[in-house]
Design a protein around this motif. Structure first.
Motif, mmCIF file in Angstrom:
data_model
loop_
_atom_site.group_PDB
_atom_site.id
_atom_site.type_symbol
_atom_site.label_atom_id
_atom_site.label_comp_id
_atom_site.label_asym_id
_atom_site.label_seq_id
_atom_site.Cartn_x
_atom_site.Cartn_y
_atom_site.Cartn_z
ATOM 1 N N ARG A 166 0.828 -1.206 0.000
ATOM 2 C CA ARG A 166 0.000 0.000 0.000
ATOM 3 C C ARG A 166 0.864 1.259 0.000
ATOM 4 N N ASP A 167 1.966 1.244 0.763
ATOM 5 C CA ASP A 167 2.838 2.421 0.807
ATOM 6 C C ASP A 167 3.406 2.730 -0.576
ATOM 7 N N LEU A 168 3.788 1.688 -1.309
ATOM 8 C CA LEU A 168 4.314 1.894 -2.658
ATOM 9 C C LEU A 168 3.195 2.304 -3.622
ATOM 10 N N ALA A 169 2.048 1.643 -3.504
ATOM 11 C CA ALA A 169 0.934 1.965 -4.401
ATOM 12 C C ALA A 169 0.450 3.389 -4.182
ATOM 13 N N MET A 170 0.456 3.841 -2.947
ATOM 14 C CA MET A 170 -0.017 5.187 -2.623
ATOM 15 C C MET A 170 0.791 6.254 -3.344
ATOM 16 N N ARG A 171 2.092 6.000 -3.498
ATOM 17 C CA ARG A 171 2.959 6.993 -4.133
ATOM 18 C C ARG A 171 3.034 6.842 -5.647
ATOM 19 N N ASN A 172 2.572 5.705 -6.180
ATOM 20 C CA ASN A 172 2.815 5.454 -7.602
ATOM 21 C C ASN A 172 1.565 5.151 -8.431
ATOM 22 N N MET A 173 0.418 4.969 -7.806
ATOM 23 C CA MET A 173 -0.817 4.790 -8.576
ATOM 24 C C MET A 173 -1.332 6.136 -9.062
ATOM 25 N N PRO A 174 -1.899 6.180 -10.250
ATOM 26 C CA PRO A 174 -2.526 7.423 -10.712
ATOM 27 C C PRO A 174 -3.631 7.851 -9.757
ATOM 28 N N LEU A 175 -3.813 9.154 -9.623
ATOM 29 C CA LEU A 175 -4.805 9.700 -8.702
ATOM 30 C C LEU A 175 -5.790 10.562 -9.479
ATOM 31 N N GLU A 176 -7.076 10.278 -9.274
ATOM 32 C CA GLU A 176 -8.107 11.039 -9.971
ATOM 33 C C GLU A 176 -8.467 12.291 -9.198
ATOM 34 N N ASN A 177 -8.825 13.330 -9.923
ATOM 35 C CA ASN A 177 -9.253 14.591 -9.320
ATOM 36 C C ASN A 177 -10.665 14.419 -8.768
ATOM 37 N N PRO A 178 -10.845 14.449 -7.447
ATOM 38 C CA PRO A 178 -12.174 14.200 -6.872
ATOM 39 C C PRO A 178 -13.179 15.301 -7.150
ATOM 40 N N SER A 179 -12.727 16.461 -7.606
ATOM 41 C CA SER A 179 -13.650 17.566 -7.867
ATOM 42 C C SER A 179 -14.377 17.404 -9.193
ATOM 43 N N ILE A 180 -13.987 16.407 -9.997
ATOM 44 C CA ILE A 180 -14.652 16.177 -11.285
ATOM 45 C C ILE A 180 -15.101 14.716 -11.330
ATOM 46 N N PRO A 181 -16.131 14.337 -10.539
ATOM 47 C CA PRO A 181 -16.524 12.927 -10.474
ATOM 48 C C PRO A 181 -17.221 12.435 -11.734
ATOM 49 N N GLN A 182 -17.906 13.350 -12.468
ATOM 50 C CA GLN A 182 -18.651 12.916 -13.652
ATOM 51 C C GLN A 182 -17.726 12.417 -14.750
ATOM 52 N N GLN A 183 -16.594 13.072 -14.911
ATOM 53 C CA GLN A 183 -15.638 12.685 -15.940
ATOM 54 C C GLN A 183 -14.250 12.690 -15.304
ATOM 55 N N PRO A 184 -13.861 11.552 -14.723
ATOM 56 C CA PRO A 184 -12.613 11.512 -13.961
ATOM 57 C C PRO A 184 -11.418 12.035 -14.764
ATOM 58 N N VAL A 185 -10.683 12.913 -14.127
ATOM 59 C CA VAL A 185 -9.465 13.465 -14.718
ATOM 60 C C VAL A 185 -8.311 13.166 -13.772
ATOM 61 N N LEU A 186 -7.224 12.674 -14.315
ATOM 62 C CA LEU A 186 -6.078 12.317 -13.484
ATOM 63 C C LEU A 186 -5.235 13.539 -13.173
#
Length: 288
Positions: A166-186
């Motif tokens: 989890r520590d490695l995934a947390m730093r290296n997985m793409p993260l979506e912008n939560p302010s645009i839930p309708q059309q996820p933007v990374l």
């Protein structure tokens, strides 16, 4: 004495006693007949009661087995989903590196930390459900206590392996912008270097191995429950698994006491359990 009995025999008016003797014989015959009928009825009643008990026992076994199959199916699905999601992230990282390395436009990995955590929680819930099952139906066989230990061991190992991954995934997985839930933007994401990808792969392998041990125990559990609950009905027994790796532990009811001792003394979960119990025991000890 013999003369007396002879005279008595010849003086008894047997002819006049004929109807009386016949009546007594009739009563005796009727009584014996009634006793035979009562005995036969009692025997039939005992047989019917035994048959009813056996029928109800079979029905109960089938209901228990249906419950076991349902929970095992859910636990197996959770195990596969979790393990597949972990493995897929490493595969996606390598594929992205290789495809972009030759100039192709390639989508970033699909792995997301929130989804990973959801898969982990679903897996933990499935393990706990299996542990509770062994507690709920412990009357079936004392060896269910061994399976409870096996599930706890697998859960402990999976939780221990999840932390580093989890520590490695947390730093290296793409993260979506939560302010645009309708059309996820990374958010801007960069491919980790080869060394980091290697570390992620090592951590993923350790985690999937721990997750897979739970899947193996589920399989062992289903085999033993089939033999225990349905073997007599179908007059057939199923052989347990025989892993190619001799280091893989197989949970089996026919050796449950030895395996239970192994899980409780030779595993990280067992040693931690002993330490916790010892601390609690000392906390209740009277002060000197």
């Amino acid at each position: 004495m013999a003369d007396y009995l002879s005279k008595f025999w010849h003086t008894v008016p047997w002819a006049s006693l004929g109807p009386f003797i016949g009546a007594i014989a009739t009563v005796i015959a009727a009584t014996l007949g009634a006793l035979v009928v009562i005995w036969q009825n009692a025997k039939q009643a005992r047989r019917a009661t035994a048959q009813l008990r056996q029928t109800e026992a079979i029905k109960l076994k089938m209901r228990v087995y249906e419950e076991i199959v349902g929970l095992c199916r859910g636990a197996g699905d959770a195990e596969v989903d979790y393990s597949s999601y972990v493995s897929a992230f490493t595969t996606d990282l390598k594929l992205y590196r290789d495809m972009t390395g030759v100039g192709l436009n390639w989508n970033p990995p699909k792995g997301r930390l929130r989804t990973l955590q959801e898969k982990q929680e679903q897996f933990s819930s499935a393990v706990i459900a299996m542990i509770m099952l062994t507690e709920r139906w412990g009357v079936l066989h004392p060896g269910l206590a061994m399976f409870r230990c096996a599930f706890n061991v697998a859960h402990h190992d999976a939780l221990s392996a999840f932390g580093p991954y989890r520590d490695l995934a947390m730093r290296n997985m793409p993260l979506e912008n939560p302010s645009i839930p309708q059309q996820p933007v990374l958010f801007p994401w960069a491919l980790p270097n080869d060394e980091t990808i290697q570390r992620i792969e090592v951590a993923a392998n350790a985690l999937t191995k721990a997750i897979g041990s739970f899947g193996g125990f589920i399989y062992d559990f289903q085999i033993d429950m089939q033999n225990l609950l349905l073997g007599e009905l179908f007059e057939h027994q199923i052989a347990g698994r025989e892993p190619l790796d001799p280091g893989v532990v197989v949970a089996r009811l026919d050796d449950w006491a030895k395996l239970k001792d192994h899980f409780e003394t030779n595993t990280p979960w067992g040693r931690e359990k002993i330490e916790i119990e010892e601390r609690v025991r000392k906390s209740y000890a009277p002060a000197k």
